[in-house]
Design a protein around this motif. Structure first.
Motif: not given
Length: 747
Positions: A205-226
């Motif tokens: 979010r430092e480089k993409a401040p338009s991202l919401t916290q919920l979007q950050v969460v959904w980016i995290s989910v596939p990383i957890l699955i891997v």
């Protein structure tokens, strides 16, 4: 029922041809491992130290991503608060991970294995605190036991041992805190991936401040699955692939910390004066106490050093902690504090805000990988601890895969990995921010610390026998410190702290249920063993035939004939030509040498019945062999037992006949002749086929039992047993050679 019983009055055996009857004197003699790590060469120690960087320290090494934001959720109110908190974190790192764990707790390993169950097993080997009464008088001959000269410390240890063994409350308390510690480590393994990955990804979010916290969460989910998908490759492969990454991570955070110190405020180094901690509490009062719940996150993952000890050794972990981990994270925290002295408004995202601009993307990518590694540290620890709980009857049967032929103790549990993965993803989606997850995370961390402190105190009293002033100092200092942290974290119970308690209570209930019924089932079988005269009458019945082949009847009992045997003979009136009552016994030690695996005894009215009892002894980290290897090894050792029994009989005959015991060669020749026919018969029956027999016990609460007991036994335990691995699968028994006999136990 054995030659042993007939010869008890014969006096001591001659040393030159001592009888090898495992029930006679060396039933628990196992190989004595050296103190873990003290005998390693330096080349392997350095190799393991490097590998440990990738497995053990990911969690504590990624704490700089979120510690300051968790400690100052409402912002920095006074510039010197940063000095006080930095001083608090530095001395917390020194006191708990370094002093307590690296230089004290690691030495309480159980022949190289660490974790709460290893401590419980270590204590149970020195005092009879286990609920299952399968101890034998020969247990005292375990080579790991030692007899010490009388001293005040030994007398005190004997007093502690007597109190533990005579108090059911003490036994239950030790077992309860052990499974509580295990549950908390499992909770830690669930929360670590969520908070580590989410905090690392939030930096985008430092480089993409338009991202919401919920979007950050959904980016995290596939990383957890891997992350959870790669666990099956094992600690060995994962550790070597992760060690270079986490080493780069430590180099980066140390370098950035040094840079921030030099550029912003070098005087932050005065935080090494602990007076700033006192000033911080004087200035902030209750708010300082509440902030402890965030500051303690700087030592998350410390328990992994002990839980993962079976993967490495003491020297490797001491070396990697003091030379790599501590300098790196200390420099990072000092650099962040120096930055915040100038820019206190950035405390909500200290790590990424304090980065030099050209380094953002490289550090961001390494941070993502380091967060994955942080999760690996606690997952490998959780797998290691649960693998120890299984053989002790404290956890439902699940599949344990050993992932390395080179290093013992490296395991993977598919079912547990799946459940933790699902829970971790659910927590990430539900809580969404690191602050919310941190409220739950700290409780797991500090509860495990406190449980380890109490168990180590018992080890000091009972096993190490150190002097009381040292024990008192250890207990008071660490109990008080951990109580302060725990009391602070509990103040956030409603903001997420309830999660690990609920999780741990459910897991504890499952473990306690399984162990309770396991113990009650053993006692039922022990109370209903078949008397010798009934056994003789059973074999003498006209309708009972001896059929070709070898029969192995599995039973948990290590003494007596199990009640399922008459049931078997009633349903199928036959007994195999060679029949073995087979018991798998896990000793409270990590490993048993293969040469000492089996112990035998004849049972039945006379030797001609060829009915034996065999106890196969395993340590709690020993994998079970495959069915073919097990059967071949068993029959080979049975023939050795037959020969050694013949040697003993010939020696007794010669001594009784006044031969003086001088002709050893003659004794051995006669013994070989006596044993040859029975050995040939065993080989012939083995060629005709091997049949595995098992009692399919349906456990029910006895009539008149309380409602709670009926729910626990008839519903919870039964559901667990039906939905988890069947016993024959756990023992790798082929289905086409298996015969099950149904029987009901009312407990």
């Amino acid at each position: 029922m054995s030659v042993q019983e007939d010869d008890d009055a014969a006096g001591p055996e001659p040393d030159r041809l001592r009888r090898h009857d495992s029930f006679y004197g060396d039933a628990e003699k196992v190989s004595n491992d050296k103190s873990h790590g003290t005998g390693e060469n330096w080349a392997r120690t350095l190799q393991l130290a490097f590998q440990s960087i990738g497995v053990v320290y990911g969690d504590v090494g990624t704490s700089p991503l979120y510690v300051y934001s968790s400690t100052f959720p409402d912002g920095v109110k006074h510039p010197d608060d940063l000095v006080g908190v930095l001083s608090l974190m530095l001395y917390t790192l020194i006191l708990i991970p370094m002093v307590k764990y690296v230089f004290i707790v690691l030495y309480a390993n159980d022949n190289g294995d660490g974790g709460t169950f290893a401590l419980y097993s270590l204590i149970s080997r020195h005092a009879k605190i286990r609920m299952i009464p399968n101890d034998q008088t020969e247990d005292a001959n375990v080579s790991n036991y030692s007899i010490e000269a009388p001293s005040s410390q030994l007398r005190r240890a004997e007093w502690v041992k007597q109190k533990l063994e005579s108090s059911n409350a003490a036994k239950i308390a030790l077992f309860t805190i052990t499974i509580l510690g295990t549950s908390m480590v499992m909770g830690d393994g669930t929360l670590t991936p969520a908070i580590s990955v989410l905090s690392a990804v939030s930096g985008i979010r430092e480089k993409a401040p338009s991202l919401t916290q919920l979007q950050v969460v959904w980016i995290s989910v596939p990383i957890l699955i891997v992350l959870f998908s790669v666990q099956r490759f094992g600690t060995d492969k994962v550790g070597y692939s992760f060690a270079p990454v986490i080493s780069v991570w430590f180099a980066l955070i140390a370098g950035i910390g040094a840079y921030n110190l030099a550029v912003h405020e070098i005087t932050i180094l005065r935080a090494f004066n602990p007076m700033y901690i006192i000033d911080y509490f004087r200035r902030n009062g209750k708010e300082a106490w509440v902030s402890l719940g965030g500051a303690v996150l700087c030592i998350t993952g410390t328990e992994a050093m002990f839980a993962d000890l079976g993967h490495f050794n003491i020297r490797a972990i001491q070396l990697s902690f003091t030379c790599v981990l501590f300098p790196s994270v200390a420099l990072c925290y000092m650099g962040q504090a120096a930055y915040l002295r100038k820019f206190p408004e950035d405390v909500g995202d200290t790590f990424y805000k304090s980065l030099p601009a050209p380094l953002f993307w490289p550090v961001f990518m390494v941070a993502i990988m380091a967060a994955i590694i942080a999760s690996q540290a606690m997952l490998s620890g959780a797998f290691a601890i649960l693998s120890k709980a299984l053989p002790l009857g404290c956890f439902p049967r699940v599949e344990v895969l050993h992932t390395s032929n080179k290093y013992e103790g490296q395991v993977y549990i598919p079912e547990v990995n799946f459940l933790i993965g699902v829970a971790s993803v659910a927590i990430t989606v539900a809580f969404q921010t690191t602050a919310n997850i941190g409220n739950a995370y700290g409780i797991c961390v500090v509860m495990v610390f406190s449980i380890t402190t109490h168990l180590i105190t018992v080890v000091m009293l009972l096993i190490w026998k150190v002097r009381l002033p040292f024990i008192a100092a250890f207990y008071v200092v660490f109990t008080f410190t951990e109580f302060l942290y725990l009391s602070s974290i509990l103040s956030k119970f409603a903001e997420g702290g309830y999660l690990p308690f609920c999780f741990s209570l459910v897991l504890m209930a499952l473990m306690a249920t399984w162990h309770y019924v396991h113990v009650k089932r053993y006692w039922y079988e022990l109370d209903h063993i078949v008397p010798p005269d009934e056994m003789a009458a059973l074999l003498a019945r006209r309708d009972v035939r001896r059929v070709p082949g070898v029969g192995l009847l599995y039973t948990e009992l290590v003494q007596g004939i199990p009640p399922v045997f008459p049931r078997l003979v009633d349903k199928i009136p036959s007994v195999h030509a060679v029949f073995v009552f087979m018991s798998i016994k896990h000793l409270p030690i990590p490993r048993v040498a293969p040469a000492e695996r089996f112990i035998f005894q004849r049972v039945g009215p006379d030797a001609g019945h060829r009915i034996f009892r065999c106890v196969a002894r395993y340590g709690y980290t020993d994998p079970l062999e495959g069915a073919k290897e097990f059967a071949a090894f068993l029959l080979d050792r049975l023939k050795v037992f037959v020969y050694e029994e013949a040697v003993f009989a010939c020696q007794c005959a010669e001594d009784g006949g006044g031969g003086g015991g001088g002709d050893d060669d003659g004794v051995l020749r006669r013994a070989e002749e006596m044993a040859a026919e029975e050995k040939r018969l065993i080989d012939a029956e083995a060629e005709r086929g091997l049949v595995y027999l098992m009692g399919e016990a349906n456990v029910e609460a006895a009539p008149g039992s309380s409602l709670m007991k009926q729910i626990v036994v008839n519903y919870v335990y039964t559901r667990l047993r039906k939905n988890l691995r069947e016993e024959h699968k756990a023992l790798s028994i082929p289905k086409d050679q298996l015969l099950k006999v149904g029987i009901t136990y009312e407990i």
